[in-house]
Design an enzyme around this catalytic site. Structure first.
Site, PDB file in Angstrom:
ATOM      1  N   CYS A  73       2.493  -5.083   7.289  1.00  0.00           N
ATOM      2  CA  CYS A  73       2.177  -4.750   5.716  1.00  0.00           C
ATOM      3  C   CYS A  73       3.409  -3.928   5.062  1.00  0.00           C
ATOM      4  O   CYS A  73       4.226  -3.695   5.677  1.00  0.00           O
ATOM      5  CB  CYS A  73       0.675  -3.993   5.448  1.00  0.00           C
ATOM      6  SG  CYS A  73      -0.479  -4.911   5.945  1.00  0.00           S
TER       7      CYS A  73
ATOM      8  N   HIS B 104       0.971  -1.222  -0.041  1.00  0.00           N
ATOM      9  CA  HIS B 104      -0.019   0.118   0.094  1.00  0.00           C
ATOM     10  C   HIS B 104       0.882   1.051  -0.001  1.00  0.00           C
ATOM     11  O   HIS B 104       2.063   1.166   0.354  1.00  0.00           O
ATOM     12  CB  HIS B 104      -0.835  -0.090   1.271  1.00  0.00           C
ATOM     13  CG  HIS B 104      -0.358  -0.022   2.429  1.00  0.00           C
ATOM     14  ND1 HIS B 104       0.009   1.371   3.094  1.00  0.00           N
ATOM     15  CD2 HIS B 104       0.249  -0.868   3.340  1.00  0.00           C
ATOM     16  CE1 HIS B 104       0.625   1.152   4.276  1.00  0.00           C
ATOM     17  NE2 HIS B 104       0.404  -0.097   4.397  1.00  0.00           N
TER      18      HIS B 104
END
Length: 500
Positions: free
Chosen positions: A407, A388
């Protein structure tokens, strides 16, 4: 009874039409319970076609020449392939069955990994494909091609070959005594002199043949050697020996050997052929690389999981891109980091409280302050991790970029989105930018042919094009754990083979 009546009503409707069904249905409902049950039509048993079992291949019988050849080839193969740290070869069996089983055990280990399924940690999500070496070995014995077959077993990658060559170099360094630990003290740079500089020269010369091993002056030549070492270790190449550089130089040679062994084992977990179109993330180095036609075409910095929030190793496929994604905050992060700040803070920073009571959860709305930025790249995995964007760009300037909850934050997510969508006429750069500008969340599925494989890997040792070994820190402590598991499993299987 009503179940039978319904079935009959359906049958009558299909055969005689709705009018007949209306006439028959009331009579069926009114029928007394003592009426004879409806006849059941026997259903013929389902015939399952079971494929014949694969033929049982007997263990091949080696002639005297082949047995001698196998014994010679196996004597140091496990050592050369990094399956054990100790250079003392285990005694090989002499009878045919035990010798053949030793070959098969070695083949499985070097082709698809030394570990047993039970040895894997939960966040080591890569798993090697099942491999049965017996058919290939039996054919090699039949055609008297045993040596060629054994050479074909290791992973067919230059990355693995480079590690194997590096393993031999660092084993030799270890055998010669390695290097002495450099003493702590003030930072060393141009103009410094004395015993610590002399020790630094001697240490650097072990790995770098261009360094003069004698002398106690920190001159321009030594500064350049320090820069080379810092680049090899993934450190900021300042040319000054400070705490970080000192720590990297003081890692013992034996630990570097084990680090190479661990990375060789990880190569064995990969498929025999990697997809030509793929994205690879080196978790330890926090770098993303895009491959196409099996050649790197783009690279960018990343931020990966901090120790305690490790980014897992895994393989998957990116199936969609979310523009202006909301962030559904994991319960643990919300409890530790966000709820304590109070609802006023949450509202101010764009968080929405969903639900009530103990079922409350947080969702950060899309926008310039969203932790996910403007792009999110989704791929199926059991760890709920993804690639992301991020509104905070300062983290990419650091040489140590392990700071996320697991992440992977990307330095250049916009160009990556454009690259993945370049074959979709509905999502060219102008269309992507326009959709992002609306601020509305939109999921863009990738067309089947454009879905790209993604590999999250943990490479802490690798060889450069000229064969120089490069090392990275082992932030998760996985190298030592994995090398120990490889050695332990090698000892267990060797004992099992000998006992048969």
């Amino acid at each position: 009874m009503l179940r039978n009546a319904t079935a009959w009503t359906l049958a009558v409707t299909l055969v005689g039409g709705p009018l007949l069904a209306q006439q028959v249905a009331p009579a069926l409902k009114a029928a007394p319970a003592q009426t004879a049950p409806a006849q059941t039509v026997p259903v013929p048993p389902t015939i399952q076609v079971v494929p014949p079992p694969p033929p049982i291949i007997p263990l091949p019988v080696l002639n005297a020449g082949q047995a001698a050849q196998v014994a010679k080839l196996l004597a140091d193969s496990g050592y050369a392939q990094g399956l054990r740290h100790d250079g003392t070869p285990a005694p090989l069996p002499t009878d045919n069955v035990a010798l053949v089983r030793a070959v098969l055990d070695y083949a499985r280990a070097v082709h698809s990994g030394r570990l047993d399924t039970s040895d894997f940690q939960e966040d080591w999500g890569l798993r090697p494909a099942a491999y049965d070496p017996l058919p290939g070995f039996a054919d090699a014995v039949k055609r008297d091609r045993i040596a060629a077959w054994l050479r074909s077993l290791p992973p067919p990658y230059s990355g693995y070959d480079g590690l194997q060559k590096g393993l031999a170099i660092y084993r030799d360094i270890e055998a010669k005594g390695g290097w002495a630990k450099l003493p702590a003290g003030p930072d060393l740079g141009i103009g410094a002199s004395g015993p610590r500089v002399a020790a630094l020269r001697k240490r650097l010369a072990v790995e770098d043949s261009d360094v003069a091993a004698t002398g106690d002056k920190f001159d321009k030549e030594l500064q350049e050697a320090v820069v080379r070492a810092q680049k090899r270790y993934g450190l900021n190449p300042t040319g000054v020996v400070s705490t970080g550089t000192l720590a990297a130089l003081n890692v013992p040679a034996a630990d570097r050997v084990r680090q190479i062994m661990a990375n060789m084992e990880r190569w064995r977990w990969l498929p025999e052929a990697l997809p030509a179109k793929r994205i690879q993330v080196n978790i330890a180095a926090a770098v993303l690389t895009v491959f196409e036609g099996d050649a790197p075409i783009a690279s960018m910095k990343a931020v990966t999981g901090r120790p305690g929030n490790e980014t897992p190793m895994l393989q998957s496929r990116i199936h969609s891109i979310v523009l202006n994604p909301p962030w559904n905050v994991p319960t643990g992060i919300a409890a530790k980091e966000l709820w304590p700040k109070g609802e006023a803070y949450l509202k101010k920073t764009g968080y929405k409280i969903i639900g009530t009571g103990t079922s409350r959860r947080l969702q950060q709305q899309p926008g310039p302050r969203s932790a996910l930025g403007l792009y999110k790249f989704d791929f199926a995995n059991p760890y709920a991790v993804y690639l992301h964007d991020t509104p905070v760009q300062t983290g990419f300037a650091s040489y140590s970029r392990l700071a996320s909850h697991g992440c992977i934050r990307l330095e250049k997510p916009g160009p990556l989105a454009q690259l993945l969508l370049r074959n979709d006429p509905a999502w060219q750069p102008d269309e992507i930018n326009a959709a992002v500008a609306t601020g509305k969340t939109q999921r863009v599925p990738l067309q089947e042919q454009d879905q790209v494989s993604v590999y999250l890997l943990y490479w802490t040792a690798f060889a450069s094009a000229n064969g120089t070994m490069n090392f990275r820190a082992d932030p998760y402590g996985w190298d030592g754990t994995l090398a120990a598991k490889v050695e332990k499993r090698s000892a267990i299987t060797a004992a099992a083979v000998a006992a048969r």
